[in-house]
Design an enzyme around this catalytic site. Structure first.
Site, PDB file in Angstrom:
ATOM      1  N   LYS A   9      60.785  21.283  39.451  1.00 17.86           N
ATOM      2  CA  LYS A   9      61.177  22.872  39.892  1.00 17.86           C
ATOM      3  C   LYS A   9      62.589  23.272  38.903  1.00 17.86           C
ATOM      4  O   LYS A   9      63.017  22.006  38.576  1.00 17.86           O
ATOM      5  CB  LYS A   9      61.531  23.213  41.150  1.00 17.86           C
ATOM      6  CG  LYS A   9      59.908  23.118  41.878  1.00 17.86           C
ATOM      7  CD  LYS A   9      60.066  24.387  43.125  1.00 17.86           C
ATOM      8  CE  LYS A   9      58.673  23.582  43.901  1.00 17.86           C
ATOM      9  NZ  LYS A   9      58.825  24.396  45.273  1.00 17.86           N
ATOM     10  N   TYR A  49      51.166  30.698  43.278  1.00 24.79           N
ATOM     11  CA  TYR A  49      51.386  30.128  44.313  1.00 24.79           C
ATOM     12  C   TYR A  49      50.530  31.284  45.415  1.00 24.79           C
ATOM     13  O   TYR A  49      51.082  31.556  45.910  1.00 24.79           O
ATOM     14  CB  TYR A  49      52.760  30.313  44.998  1.00 24.79           C
ATOM     15  CG  TYR A  49      53.051  28.930  44.663  1.00 24.79           C
ATOM     16  CD1 TYR A  49      53.200  28.156  45.143  1.00 24.79           C
ATOM     17  CD2 TYR A  49      55.150  28.599  44.100  1.00 24.79           C
ATOM     18  CE1 TYR A  49      53.774  26.674  45.398  1.00 24.79           C
ATOM     19  CE2 TYR A  49      55.511  28.116  43.565  1.00 24.79           C
ATOM     20  CZ  TYR A  49      54.979  26.382  44.247  1.00 24.79           C
ATOM     21  OH  TYR A  49      55.685  25.490  44.524  1.00 24.79           O
ATOM     22  N   PHE A  57      58.848  35.361  51.693  1.00 24.78           N
ATOM     23  CA  PHE A  57      59.800  34.776  49.924  1.00 24.78           C
ATOM     24  C   PHE A  57      58.970  34.708  49.229  1.00 24.78           C
ATOM     25  O   PHE A  57      59.494  34.435  47.804  1.00 24.78           O
ATOM     26  CB  PHE A  57      60.152  33.646  50.657  1.00 24.78           C
ATOM     27  CG  PHE A  57      59.232  32.680  51.228  1.00 24.78           C
ATOM     28  CD1 PHE A  57      57.984  31.367  50.082  1.00 24.78           C
ATOM     29  CD2 PHE A  57      58.695  32.320  52.021  1.00 24.78           C
ATOM     30  CE1 PHE A  57      57.423  30.490  50.696  1.00 24.78           C
ATOM     31  CE2 PHE A  57      57.817  31.237  52.599  1.00 24.78           C
ATOM     32  CZ  PHE A  57      57.009  30.604  52.007  1.00 24.78           C
ATOM     33  N   ARG A  85      53.714  13.246  48.595  1.00 24.02           N
ATOM     34  CA  ARG A  85      54.088  13.889  49.814  1.00 24.02           C
ATOM     35  C   ARG A  85      55.172  13.209  50.428  1.00 24.02           C
ATOM     36  O   ARG A  85      56.301  13.920  50.762  1.00 24.02           O
ATOM     37  CB  ARG A  85      53.500  14.544  50.670  1.00 24.02           C
ATOM     38  CG  ARG A  85      52.240  15.549  49.977  1.00 24.02           C
ATOM     39  CD  ARG A  85      51.918  17.036  50.656  1.00 24.02           C
ATOM     40  NE  ARG A  85      52.462  18.037  51.466  1.00 24.02           N
ATOM     41  CZ  ARG A  85      52.737  19.192  50.812  1.00 24.02           C
ATOM     42  NH1 ARG A  85      52.732  19.064  49.899  1.00 24.02           N
ATOM     43  NH2 ARG A  85      53.767  19.485  52.494  1.00 24.02           N
ATOM     44  N   THR A  91      59.798  19.736  53.123  1.00 24.66           N
ATOM     45  CA  THR A  91      60.415  21.524  52.680  1.00 24.66           C
ATOM     46  C   THR A  91      61.659  21.198  52.016  1.00 24.66           C
ATOM     47  O   THR A  91      62.427  21.548  51.218  1.00 24.66           O
ATOM     48  CB  THR A  91      59.037  22.266  52.671  1.00 24.66           C
ATOM     49  OG1 THR A  91      57.849  21.665  52.958  1.00 24.66           O
ATOM     50  CG2 THR A  91      59.368  23.181  52.024  1.00 24.66           C
ATOM     51  N   ARG A 102      63.596  15.204  47.927  1.00 27.26           N
ATOM     52  CA  ARG A 102      64.661  16.652  48.170  1.00 27.26           C
ATOM     53  C   ARG A 102      65.884  16.193  48.864  1.00 27.26           C
ATOM     54  O   ARG A 102      66.469  16.307  49.439  1.00 27.26           O
ATOM     55  CB  ARG A 102      63.201  17.114  48.990  1.00 27.26           C
ATOM     56  CG  ARG A 102      62.613  18.176  48.051  1.00 27.26           C
ATOM     57  CD  ARG A 102      61.627  18.555  49.272  1.00 27.26           C
ATOM     58  NE  ARG A 102      60.691  19.714  48.206  1.00 27.26           N
ATOM     59  CZ  ARG A 102      59.282  19.752  48.551  1.00 27.26           C
ATOM     60  NH1 ARG A 102      58.543  19.332  50.193  1.00 27.26           N
ATOM     61  NH2 ARG A 102      58.446  20.742  47.733  1.00 27.26           N
ATOM     62  N   ASN A 112      63.631  23.359  46.098  1.00 37.46           N
ATOM     63  CA  ASN A 112      63.160  22.210  46.830  1.00 37.46           C
ATOM     64  C   ASN A 112      63.452  21.156  45.578  1.00 37.46           C
ATOM     65  O   ASN A 112      62.422  20.504  45.879  1.00 37.46           O
ATOM     66  CB  ASN A 112      62.965  22.256  47.772  1.00 37.46           C
ATOM     67  CG  ASN A 112      61.412  22.734  47.619  1.00 37.46           C
ATOM     68  OD1 ASN A 112      61.547  23.309  46.395  1.00 37.46           O
ATOM     69  ND2 ASN A 112      60.993  23.124  48.602  1.00 37.46           N
ATOM     70  N   HIS A 115      57.298  20.540  43.766  1.00 39.34           N
ATOM     71  CA  HIS A 115      56.059  20.706  44.242  1.00 39.34           C
ATOM     72  C   HIS A 115      54.977  20.143  44.269  1.00 39.34           C
ATOM     73  O   HIS A 115      55.168  19.077  43.491  1.00 39.34           O
ATOM     74  CB  HIS A 115      55.606  21.854  43.448  1.00 39.34           C
ATOM     75  CG  HIS A 115      53.720  21.531  44.046  1.00 39.34           C
ATOM     76  ND1 HIS A 115      53.656  22.969  45.149  1.00 39.34           N
ATOM     77  CD2 HIS A 115      53.526  21.851  43.619  1.00 39.34           C
ATOM     78  CE1 HIS A 115      52.188  22.903  45.403  1.00 39.34           C
ATOM     79  NE2 HIS A 115      52.053  21.590  43.930  1.00 39.34           N
ATOM     80  N   GLU A 126      44.482  22.319  41.042  1.00 41.38           N
ATOM     81  CA  GLU A 126      46.030  23.311  40.542  1.00 41.38           C
ATOM     82  C   GLU A 126      45.995  22.085  39.243  1.00 41.38           C
ATOM     83  O   GLU A 126      46.801  22.696  38.172  1.00 41.38           O
ATOM     84  CB  GLU A 126      47.516  21.879  41.762  1.00 41.38           C
ATOM     85  CG  GLU A 126      47.220  22.795  43.179  1.00 41.38           C
ATOM     86  CD  GLU A 126      48.230  22.916  43.709  1.00 41.38           C
ATOM     87  OE1 GLU A 126      48.342  23.440  44.990  1.00 41.38           O
ATOM     88  OE2 GLU A 126      49.015  21.568  43.752  1.00 41.38           O
TER      89      GLU A 126
HETATM   90  P1  GTP Z   1      54.848  22.971  47.495  1.00 43.57           P
HETATM   91  O1  GTP Z   1      55.059  21.625  47.608  1.00 43.57           O
HETATM   92  O2  GTP Z   1      56.624  23.070  46.778  1.00 43.57           O
HETATM   93  O3  GTP Z   1      54.139  23.803  47.456  1.00 43.57           O
HETATM   94  O4  GTP Z   1      55.375  22.565  48.745  1.00 43.57           O
HETATM   95  P2  GTP Z   1      55.180  22.502  50.698  1.00 43.57           P
HETATM   96  O5  GTP Z   1      54.254  22.320  50.356  1.00 43.57           O
HETATM   97  O6  GTP Z   1      56.461  21.797  51.154  1.00 43.57           O
HETATM   98  O7  GTP Z   1      55.435  23.807  51.078  1.00 43.57           O
HETATM   99  P3  GTP Z   1      55.307  25.285  51.206  1.00 43.57           P
HETATM  100  O8  GTP Z   1      53.634  24.982  50.649  1.00 43.57           O
HETATM  101  O9  GTP Z   1      54.809  24.962  52.501  1.00 43.57           O
HETATM  102  O10 GTP Z   1      55.706  26.270  50.274  1.00 43.57           O
HETATM  103  C1  GTP Z   1      55.924  26.447  48.930  1.00 43.57           C
HETATM  104  C2  GTP Z   1      57.682  26.509  48.237  1.00 43.57           C
HETATM  105  O11 GTP Z   1      57.762  27.889  49.313  1.00 43.57           O
HETATM  106  C3  GTP Z   1      58.226  25.828  48.775  1.00 43.57           C
HETATM  107  O12 GTP Z   1      58.659  24.491  48.313  1.00 43.57           O
HETATM  108  C4  GTP Z   1      59.532  26.052  48.689  1.00 43.57           C
HETATM  109  O13 GTP Z   1      59.975  26.689  47.108  1.00 43.57           O
HETATM  110  C5  GTP Z   1      59.182  27.866  48.937  1.00 43.57           C
HETATM  111  N1  GTP Z   1      59.735  28.626  50.602  1.00 43.57           N
HETATM  112  C6  GTP Z   1      58.961  28.115  52.125  1.00 43.57           C
HETATM  113  N2  GTP Z   1      59.502  28.098  52.343  1.00 43.57           N
HETATM  114  C7  GTP Z   1      60.675  28.867  52.043  1.00 43.57           C
HETATM  115  C8  GTP Z   1      61.397  30.177  52.435  1.00 43.57           C
HETATM  116  O14 GTP Z   1      61.480  30.145  54.155  1.00 43.57           O
HETATM  117  N3  GTP Z   1      62.029  30.536  52.053  1.00 43.57           N
HETATM  118  C9  GTP Z   1      61.822  30.288  50.398  1.00 43.57           C
HETATM  119  N4  GTP Z   1      62.708  31.123  49.558  1.00 43.57           N
HETATM  120  N5  GTP Z   1      61.073  29.585  49.825  1.00 43.57           N
HETATM  121  C10 GTP Z   1      60.577  29.217  50.364  1.00 43.57           C
HETATM  122 MG    MG Z   2      52.747  23.593  49.731  1.00 42.27          MG
END
Ligand code: GTP
Ligand code: MG
Length: 138
Positions: A9, A49, A57, A85, A91, A102, A112, A115, A126
């Site tokens: 990212k 997304y 968010f 993962r 996350t 992370r 973070n 992805h 994807e």
């Molecule tokens: P990805 O691999 O990026 O999909 O991460 P993930 O699977 O661990 O998390 P998730 O799919 O739940 O969320 C996707 C992305 O949204 C996260 O990686 C973060 O960048 C963002 N995100 C998730 N929760 C929050 C939040 O509470 N605030 C903000 N600003 N961003 C968030």
């Molecule tokens: Mg995700």
């Protein structure tokens, strides 16, 4: 062999961490079989997304993903989705296990650093969003 879609990212590309993050993947036995550095528009990030479009968010996430270059990549290996993962960590970096990407590099739950696809079926969709079959060299 399983494949997964990974994105380094903008917070990480800005801090010049692409090589350090790739080393974590390779050390875990994942092979980078496709990779390119691109700049997304907020709209392109929004399509990627779309599953999160009702989340509070979502707007912030799309702006962030378009705020600088990203490195999109396909990782291959036994159980690649789960292994990736595991290497990424939770996350929220505050909850991420020591040694994960992370835990070491992420700045916040939003910014973070990486992805990773959450399932093999999601990974296929994807990967197809960013790569043609000709670009995947196993
Ligand atoms: P990805 O691999 O990026 O999909 O991460 P993930 O699977 O661990 O998390 P998730 O799919 O739940 O969320 C996707 C992305 O949204 C996260 O990686 C973060 O960048 C963002 N995100 C998730 N929760 C929050 C939040 O509470 N605030 C903000 N600003 N961003 C968030
Ligand atoms: Mg995700």
């Amino acid at each position: 062999v399983e494949r997964t879609l990974s994105i380094i990212k903008p917070d990480a590309t800005k801090r010049n961490l692409t090589g350090k993050i790739n080393a974590k993947f390779e050390d875990a036995g994942l092979r980078i079989v496709a990779q390119k550095r691109i700049q997304l528009t907020p709209e392109q990030a929004g399509v990627f997304y779309a599953v999160h479009k009702e989340r509070p968010f979502y707007g912030e996430l799309c702006e962030f993903m378009a705020s600088g270059p990203v490195v999109v990549q396909v990782l291959e290996g036994e159980g690649a989705v789960a292994k990736n993962r595991e290497v990424m960590g939770a996350t929220n970096p505050a909850d991420a296990a020591a040694g994960t990407i992370r835990a070491e590099f992420a700045e916040s739950v939003g910014e973070n650093s990486v992805h990773g696809s959450d399932a093999a079926e999601t990974a296929a969709v994807e990967i197809a969003y960013f790569f043609s079959g000709l670009e995947l060299v196993g």
